[in-house]
Design an enzyme around this catalytic site. Structure first.
Site, PDB file in Angstrom:
ATOM      1  N   ASP A 418       1.196  -1.445  -0.013  1.00 50.17           N
ATOM      2  CA  ASP A 418       0.592  -0.820   0.348  1.00 50.17           C
ATOM      3  C   ASP A 418       0.930   1.353  -0.162  1.00 50.17           C
ATOM      4  OD1 ASP A 418      -3.101   0.945   0.078  1.00 50.17           O
ATOM      5  OD2 ASP A 418      -1.734   2.233   1.862  1.00 50.17           O
ATOM      6  N   GLU A 447       1.501  -0.602  -4.919  1.00 52.05           N
ATOM      7  CA  GLU A 447       0.221   0.150  -5.737  1.00 52.05           C
ATOM      8  C   GLU A 447       0.640   1.726  -4.897  1.00 52.05           C
ATOM      9  OE1 GLU A 447      -3.347   2.288  -3.794  1.00 52.05           O
ATOM     10  OE2 GLU A 447      -1.715   2.094  -2.663  1.00 52.05           O
TER      11      GLU A 447
END
Length: 701
Positions: A418, A447
């Protein structure tokens, strides 16, 4: 011979007797290894030249070094963590002849790695005296020169063939020695040169060339991953939303056991990876309510990305989901169905995370003594504390590595990271190297919705795959540019095309009905080898929290969202059958595993997009024609670039649509009509690309 001259501050590359330049694949001047997977055909090219009319040639030298991952950086101000040391596997290098392309002095070769680990390659340039001699001799014979004029040329040729014979196995030398003897025998030049110019001699010298002035090129690395690093279909699900409803119609918190019950349906759709958002305890301090409300009701479950509470941190499972043994059972159930579990690695903390109590130095402390929470001005995220990697890098680095290895030990081999662009780049280089040195099969998905410099930089640092801007590429020209970029960056970046995420519901899905869901799935599943979808996409979930927002209404990030997939399927309100067919087609065609071979074809309608792919190993070839209009039919003439398909302009051939099963006879120009009410695309099984054409088409330009 060229080599590296080491100065006090700068390393310079000294030109060699034969110059070798513009070698590819080389990432950032060789600072980072290029990327490939087992079984992938890796094209190599280089400019190789020397002075005058002397012929040059090139050899590709490939070596496998073993599974130890290259370390790009050390942990700051501390020892590098000890890792298992295995002796390098000594494998005899492969010597692969390179061929010249359309551009003079540019040579091409390729190799196919057959195991995970670090491979190296270099390009050696060398003078080809026999080729030079043959070329000059033929020109003089064609000009009618006689024995007297050619006397020296014939004797030079004899010496060259005799030299070449010393490098040929004894049992194969006779043709060369016979040709040399003929060149020394007085008589008609045509007769004397006949043996030396035969195809037999040419083929023998191709296998055992006489090489002069051999110049070794610089060595470059290619890290080779397992095939899932390039090709796979991802399905994102929240285990907590799989508990169904109670008798009063209220959602019930799911567990790993209820989530495991969903795995056969997911596997049946053809997915390879089940990706779970964070499964850890969720913070109770400043917990977010439904639809990102700053105030949570007592029954609100909070955001999984607000990690940590008095129940544990990043190495703990949420007690409502079950135990670590239940998680192990979930991983085993996925594996039994042929899938892997990917886990979210979100390096941030809720205010009540154990780290916030025990390691305040891992955060940023404000002048008033409080810990800084996350902000993206003017937005404030009081439920999240970002980490500070500079106060105690040794301690924090070690702890994150421990967490990752903990989950690897529980069967997780793929991590979706993330927001990695909000952490130091040298940290990622260090962490990935440490993890992959212990287990080279562990993979990382970045990401990072961030400008290209950072997005591509993270890929170079070692991230296996990357999220991309595919979600926001909706027009024909945008998709064409995006697809060409996939091929251009294939040496180090592998995009994973998600059609939606819990954060991103693009406007094209909000306003264009079920047809657009099918269209975007076709684009994602066929443009890139890796694609993914977030649970609910198959049910056409399209309601945003408000007009102009990309956030889902009643976002699953903040509440339980059970779904009745079976009823939707029975009532014909599901994209599940189409997604299943898409993934079946992907597995049938090796062409869909390719990054480099996408090629766009002209369609005289901006609502239609056409592109092909081929597999350089098998010749498998597919062509996709997809509509961008979800509401009505579109028609046009499709003009195929026949050379890009290994064909001549006049060829006619039969093709089959893999979606409908229909067959057509096609040529260079073809009438196309696509009605989304019937099918949003043609996925055409094309004739195989011939072997000779594959090698040419794969060459770098």
């Amino acid at each position: 011979m060229s080599g590296r001259a080491i100065g006090t501050e700068t390393e310079w590359w000294v030109p060699g007797r034969v110059e070798i330049d513009d070698v590819a694949p080389v990432v950032s001047c060789g600072v980072y290894p290029a990327k490939a997977v087992v079984g992938e055909v890796v094209p190599v090219s280089a400019a190789v030249w020397r002075e005058g009319h002397e012929a040059v040639a090139a050899t590709l030298v490939v070596r496998y070094l073993g599974v130890r991952y290259p370390h790009l950086t050390d942990r700051p101000r501390a020892r590098v963590l000890p890792t298992p040391s295995e002796p390098q596997q000594r494998v005899k290098p492969l010597l692969i002849p390179m061929t010249s392309g359309q551009e003079p002095f540019v040579f091409h070769g390729q190799f196919t790695p057959d195991r995970v680990g670090l491979w190296t390659f270099r390009v050696d340039g060398w003078g080809d005296p026999i080729h030079t001699w043959r070329h000059g001799l033929i020109a003089k014979l064609d000009a009618g020169q006689g024995e007297t004029e050619l006397s020296n040329d014939l004797l030079v040729g004899a010496v060259l063939l005799e030299r070449a014979a010393t490098g040929v196995p004894r049992g194969l030398r006779d043709p060369l020695l016979a040709a040399a003897a003929a060149l020394r025998t007085p008589g008609d030049p045509v007769t004397r040169t006949a043996l030396a110019l035969t195809p037999e001699i040419e083929e023998l010298l191709a296998d055992y060339p006489l090489r002069d002035l051999v110049t070794r090129g610089e060595q470059f690395g290619v890290w080779v991953d397992r095939p899932l690093a390039r090709f796979g279909a991802w399905y994102e699900m929240f285990p907590r939303s799989t508990g169904g409803w109670d008798d009063d119609g209220n959602p019930v918190h799911g567990t790993f056991a209820t989530a495991a019950a969903e795995l056969p349906r997911i596997a049946g759709m053809g997915f390879d990876v089940v990706y779970l958002p964070p499964i850890h305890p969720i913070g109770k301090v400043h917990r977010k309510g439904r639809n990102n409300s700053p105030t949570a009701a007592p029954t609100d479950v909070g955001s999984p990305w607000a990690i940590g509470s008095d129940e544990g941190g990043h190495d703990t499972v949420h007690p409502s989901l079950g135990t670590i043994d239940d998680f192990d059972d979930f991983v085993s159930a996925a594996r039994d169905l042929g899938m892997e579990v990917a886990l979210d690695l979100a390096l941030q903390c809720a205010p009540d995370h154990p780290w916030a109590r025990e390691h305040r130095q891992w955060f940023t402390e404000l002048p008033d003594g409080t810990i800084a929470y996350a902000e993206n001005p003017p937005k404030k995220y009081q439920d999240i504390y970002p980490l500070n990697f500079d106060n105690d890098p040794e301690g924090l680095y070690d702890e994150v590595l421990r967490v990752v290895q903990h989950w690897v030990n529980h069967g997780v081999k793929f991590f979706r990271v993330d927001n990695p662009h909000t952490k130091p780049p040298n940290f990622w280089a260090w962490l990935i190297a440490q993890v992959k040195t212990v287990d080279p099969d562990v993979l990382f998905l970045s990401e990072a919705f961030t400008p290209p410099a950072r997005q591509y930089g993270l890929a170079k640092l070692g991230f296996t795959q990357s999220y991309s801007y595919f979600t926001w590429r909706t027009t024909k020209w945008e998709l064409t540019e995006f697809g060409n970029q996939i091929a251009e960056l294939a040496d180090y970046r592998r995009p994973n095309l998600f059609v939606n995420t819990p954060d991103i519901l693009h406007a094209v899905l909000q306003h264009n009905g079920p047809g657009m869901f099918a269209i975007r799935a076709v684009l994602a599943a066929t443009m890139s080898p890796a694609w993914g979808m977030y649970c609910g996409y198959e049910l056409f979930e399209h309601r945003a929290v408000r007009e102009g927002s990309e956030e889902y209404l009643d976002s699953e990030k903040y509440e339980l969202r059970p779904r009745d997939f079976a009823s939707a399927l029975d009532q014909g309100r599901s994209l599940q059958p189409f997604i299943t067919r898409l993934n079946i087609i992907r597995r049938l065609h090796p062409a869909f595993q390719q990054l480099r071979t996408i090629h766009f074809h002209h369609v005289d309608n901006d609502a239609l997009l056409a592109y092909s792919k081929f597999d350089p190993a098998t010749g498998d070839c597919v062509l996709v024609v997809v509509t961008l209009n979800a509401f009505g039919p579109e028609e046009a003439t499709l003009w195929l670039d026949m050379a890009a398909l290994g064909m001549e302009d006049y060829d006619r051939f039969w093709v089959r649509d893999e979606i409908t099963g229909e067959e057509y006879q096609w040529g260079q120009a073809n009438y196309i009509r696509i009605d989304p009410a019937r099918a949003v695309a043609h996925i055409i099984n094309m004739p195989a690309v011939p072997y000779e054409s594959r090698n040419t088409l794969l060459r770098r330009r």
